[in-house]
Design an enzyme around this catalytic site. Structure first.
Site, PDB file in Angstrom:
ATOM      1  N   LYS A   1      14.032  29.395  41.393  1.00 51.63           N
ATOM      2  CA  LYS A   1      13.819  30.844  41.279  1.00 51.63           C
ATOM      3  C   LYS A   1      15.048  31.482  40.633  1.00 51.63           C
ATOM      4  CE  LYS A   1      11.134  33.519  44.474  1.00 51.63           C
ATOM      5  NZ  LYS A   1      11.018  33.922  45.870  1.00 51.63           N
ATOM      6  N   ILE A   2      14.783  32.254  39.589  1.00 54.83           N
ATOM      7  CA  ILE A   2      15.853  32.876  38.811  1.00 54.83           C
ATOM      8  C   ILE A   2      15.585  34.382  38.762  1.00 54.83           C
ATOM      9  CG2 ILE A   2      16.867  32.996  36.476  1.00 54.83           C
ATOM     10  CD1 ILE A   2      17.369  30.233  37.448  1.00 54.83           C
TER      11      ILE A   2
END
Ligand code: E4P
Length: 224
Positions: free
Chosen positions: A83-84
């Site tokens: 997750k960015i």
């Protein structure tokens, strides 16, 4: 429609997996913090339970830091999706990580323009946070509608993962729009099963069955 659980709690994940309907899990730093466990160890345990994608979020906010963390996370299990956050360095990291074969879930999306950029950078998932938009009197589900339409118009491959879900109607609306995935707290998953007519109906069936059995038993006793 894929159903993901938005939690880092092992009991909830095991329970949902046992129902045979769990397609994946999303976590975030707040959810991980609640469990008071070693981050990587916990993520590995979750990955072993879930037959599907498990999102684990980076803490860094600069390109180098995000890439370093993403590589470490991706090494933990095959079903990890990193997750960015939806910031400039985040987009850069998404593009770079894709070239290394690391799948990303671009998080904290609150506008269709952000979703376009995430798709162009090569995000595997985009996570529009609908509940947090509803919380500030915006229409979260309209954002999902816009993203699904835009992605369709241009054949973007990025999957729409509806996040920050608060109640079962969010799930229904996401399904009607055609979102790929909905991630929800365990409470919402439980609410999805519940219907008072199911409970009343079942009670009635069992009661009728019990009565019929008693009558049969009485009949047999008379014959004896
Ligand atoms: C999922 O990816 C998000 O981290 C999560 O759905 C956020 O939900 P919240 O707005 O209830 O914290």
């Amino acid at each position: 429609m894929k159903i993901f659980l938005d939690t880092a709690n092992l009991e909830e994940i095991k329970e949902a997996a046992s129902w045979g309907i769990l397609d994946g899990v999303t976590t975030n730093p707040s959810l991980i913090a609640k469990e008071k466990r070693d981050f990587k160890e916990l993520i590995q345990e979750i990955c072993a339970i879930v037959d599907g994608d498990v999102s684990a979020e980076v803490i860094s906010t600069d390109f180098d830091g995000m890439v370093k963390e993403a590589r470490e996370l991706a090494r933990l299990a095959d079903n990890i999706v990193v997750k960015i956050p939806l910031i400039k360095d985040g987009l850069k990291a998404v593009k770079f990580l894709k070239s290394e074969g690391i799948r990303t879930n671009v998080t904290l999306c609150f506008s269709p323009t952000q979703a376009i950029l995430a798709a162009k950078a090569g995000a595997y998932y985009i996570s529009p946070f609908i509940g947090r938009l509803d919380d500030i009197s915006s229409d979260g589900m309209n954002l999902v509608k816009q993203i699904v339409q835009i992605y369709k118009n241009y054949n973007f491959e990025t999957k729409v993962l509806v996040a920050s879900v608060r109640h079962p109607m969010h799930v229904v609306e996401a399904g009607l729009i055609g979102a790929d995935v909905v991630t929800m707290p365990f409470k919402v998953l439980e609410q999805m099963i519940k219907h008072p007519l199911t409970d009343i109906g079942l009670e009635r069936f069992l009661e009728d069955w019990r009565k019929a059995q008693l009558e049969l038993e009485k009949k047999f006793e008379k014959v004896k």
